[in-house]
Design an enzyme around this catalytic site. Structure first.
Site, short mmCIF file in Angstrom:
data_model
loop_
_atom_site.label_atom_id
_atom_site.label_comp_id
_atom_site.label_asym_id
_atom_site.label_seq_id
_atom_site.Cartn_x
_atom_site.Cartn_y
_atom_site.Cartn_z
N GLY A 139 18.49 1.52 47.31
CA GLY A 139 19.19 1.23 46.06
C GLY A 139 18.41 1.72 44.86
O GLY A 139 17.67 2.71 44.92
N VAL A 147 16.50 -2.95 41.10
CA VAL A 147 16.75 -3.94 42.15
C VAL A 147 15.60 -3.93 43.15
O VAL A 147 15.20 -4.97 43.68
CB VAL A 147 18.09 -3.67 42.86
CG1 VAL A 147 18.33 -4.67 43.98
CG2 VAL A 147 19.24 -3.72 41.86
N GLU A 176 13.66 2.60 49.45
CA GLU A 176 14.14 3.94 49.15
C GLU A 176 15.00 3.81 47.89
O GLU A 176 16.11 3.30 47.94
CB GLU A 176 14.94 4.50 50.32
CG GLU A 176 15.07 6.02 50.30
CD GLU A 176 16.21 6.50 49.41
OE1 GLU A 176 15.92 6.81 48.22
OE2 GLU A 176 17.34 6.57 49.88
#
Length: 600
Positions: free
Chosen positions: A275, A279, A297
């Site tokens: 994402g 986040v 990632e």
């Protein structure tokens, strides 16, 4: 020759046998998965076919995740936004199932992969159509990014997975020559994954395949933008697992918003997150509370470097494909294009020609090159990036054309856009766009290209093109990123033997390859006696309690005997070690005689 001839004959016979065995199809049963409710055959009820009108400001958080087709705004249904307690219940179910599955054989796990692979190959159109309906991507993009990458992952695991999970023997070093050393790999327990919407099939299968093959249970929180397809894909996975006798509830797909994801992070034994950097930072903070290991990632701003000695037409076609793979329904592909000044005009002319031919429209309604943007309001963000660039001096060289969109779906589409006269003060060159925008800059030297490419907070991947492969390799070696393609784009991800991941704001840790497979394991180092019970570790007399007066001198000589750089110094140290041991043995003998004399 008489010695080699039998070996050659045996080698040829072995190759012939291998070829003949390949002609014999494996015995892989077929599975039947109910897809009647996801097929768009025009028979849906009125309740499930109305046009969805989203609120301004994005997806509202509620007790339901509402799903719709981005290309047509057709309502697909809804799924529950799970509470923290419900998430923990899913994890506990997976944990119970994992205790059984962790004892399964590799033969059983390989059969699961074969059954799954057979279903995927026989149902490519269904899988791609479900992905297309949920994310807006075209069928071709779904096939390239969903089907091929997943099939490649499965075939790599079938061929190499067991090898990399078996105990691996390592060198014991000089001081432990009488030992055997190895690394063993055990399941961690329950792997939790929070995945993005851009490739709903592959993003679910990618962590599941590695986790299940290494003996784990899995709970995956799918994006609120792609929950409809994720819940259908779960049926395929569970049906394949049931066909090999795997326990129920080994794999779960859960739906919800931020609260659901936070609860998953605090409940599992490892977290894989795909994402945004924002986040990702929250995931790390939550994981720190329980010290759960994480793999992040977090996207990229990949550089695409074109030197002056390339086939311009060929590379221009790759560049456009790379940019469209960065569109609203696909991966964060190439987002910054650096072209040598000597071919800049010719390269731009080819790009403009290609983009003019691209049409944008509902992917299942006709032959379109690009589909809809998945996320609500993302087209507005893309336009704001373009406007910022224009305000700072950039120019639009060309924009693609729209097809027959329909009045209710215009906001979900964005035309491919080529920008020139860009620079690094513009947001489009610094922020992850996730859209079909090609900002192109000139460079004069390889050094300048490297400096421009490294001027980014991201470091996921890069692509370098040159007629001189050594030159392209040299440029790529200086770029601070996790994956690099030489005279190609995204080829690294199709090699599933390679680890995938980035640096800087693109995250850390790796999935895919040996590194990703073993990252799903408890890695345990084991040392045992090589010639047990005949040779064991013995504490030298000078080091036994109470330690001798010359214990440190003995230890100094022992270290030099084992690790000294000069062979003569090491031999001299060996003599000293023997002398110390001899003196210790003599002292021990005298002490024993005194002890016997006193007791008598």
């Amino acid at each position: 020759m008489a010695f080699w001839w039998p070996l050659i004959v045996l080698g040829v016979a072995y190759l012939i046998c291998r070829c003949l065995l390949m002609l014999i199809p494996p015995n892989v049963p077929s599975i039947d998965v109910d897809a009647s409710d996801v097929m768009d055959d025009g028979s849906q009820t009125k309740e499930n076919s109305y046009i969805y009108i989203p609120r301004k400001g994005g997806v509202p958080q509620s007790d339901k995740v509402r799903c719709y087709e981005p290309a047509t705004m057709k309502y697909l249904g809804h799924f529950p936004a799970l509470t923290p307690d419900e998430v923990k219940e899913h994890v506990e179910q997976a944990r119970k199932a994992q205790k059984i599955w962790g004892k399964s054989t590799f033969r059983q796990r390989r059969q699961f992969l074969r059954i799954l692979l057979k279903y995927i190959i026989e149902h490519q159109e269904l899988i791609c159509e479900v992905s297309s309906r949920d994310t807006g991507k075209t069928m071709i993009d779904a096939s390239l990014g969903e089907i091929m990458t997943t099939c490649e992952k499965i075939t790599w695991l079938l061929a190499k997975g067991e090898r990399w999970l078996k105990p691996e023997y390592r060198c014991t070093g000089r001081s432990m020559l009488h030992k055997r050393a190895r690394v063993e790999f055990y399941p961690l327990g329950v792997i939790g994954a929070i995945v993005s919407w851009n490739y709903p099939f592959h993003n679910i299968l990618n962590p599941i395949l590695a986790a299940v093959f290494s003996g784990n249970g899995v709970v995956i929180k799918v994006s609120e933008h792609a929950s409809w397809s994720g819940c259908f894909y779960l049926r395929i996975i569970r049906t394949a697992l049931a066909a090999v006798g795997a326990p129920d509830n080994l794999v779960h797909v859960i739906t919800g918003f931020a609260e659901t994801g936070q609860a998953l992070v605090s409940s599992v034994d490892k977290v894989i997150f795909v994402g945004s950097p924002g986040v990702g930072k929250m995931i790390m903070r939550n994981a720190a509370e329980t010290l759960v290991p994480v793999t992040l990632e977090l996207g990229g701003k990949d550089a695409f470097i074109v030197c002056e000695d390339v086939d311009v037409s060929h590379v221009a076609n790759i560049a456009v494909r790379a940019a469209l793979q960065s569109s609203g329904q696909n991966c964060a592909g190439a987002e910054r294009f650096y072209v040598h000044k000597d071919i800049y005009s010719a390269f731009l002319a080819q790009i403009v020609k290609i983009v003019k031919s691209i049409s944008v429209g509902p992917p299942l309604a006709g032959k379109y090159d690009m589909g809809a943007i998945c996320m609500q309001g993302h087209a507005e963000k893309l336009q704001s990036l373009v406007n910022d660039a224009l305000d700072k001096g950039a120019k639009i060289a060309v924009r693609g054309s729209f097809g027959n969109l329909g009045e209710d779906a215009v906001d979900q589409f964005f035309p491919p856009t080529v920008l020139t006269e860009v620079n690094h003060t513009m947001r489009i060159m610094q922020e992850e766009a996730f859209g079909p925008i090609l900002p192109i800059m000139k460079f004069s030297s390889d050094e300048e290209a490297v400096n421009l490419a490294n001027d980014s907070n991201y470091g996921l991947g890069c692509a370098v093109f040159s007629g001189n492969q050594r030159r392209a390799r040299e440029i790529a070696s200086q770029l601070h990123c996790g994956v690099a393609a030489i005279n190609d784009f995204a080829s690294t991800y199709m090699c599933q033997s390679l680890p995938f991941g980035g640096v800087k704001h693109s995250g850390f840790g790796r999935f895919a390859g040996v590194e990703g497979l073993r990252a799903c394991c408890l890695v345990k180092s084991v040392v045992e006696d090589r010639w047990w019970p005949f040779v064991k570790t013995i504490i030298p007399p000078p080091l036994r309690y109470p330690v001798a007066d010359n214990a440190f001198q003995f230890q100094e000589s022992l270290v030099e005997a084992l690790y000294g750089l000069n062979i003569w110094d090491r031999l001299h140290a060996v003599i000293n070690v023997v002398k110390f041991l001899s003196d210790s043995n003599s002292a021990n003998a005298r002490n024993m005689r005194r002890h016997r004399y006193r007791t008598s």
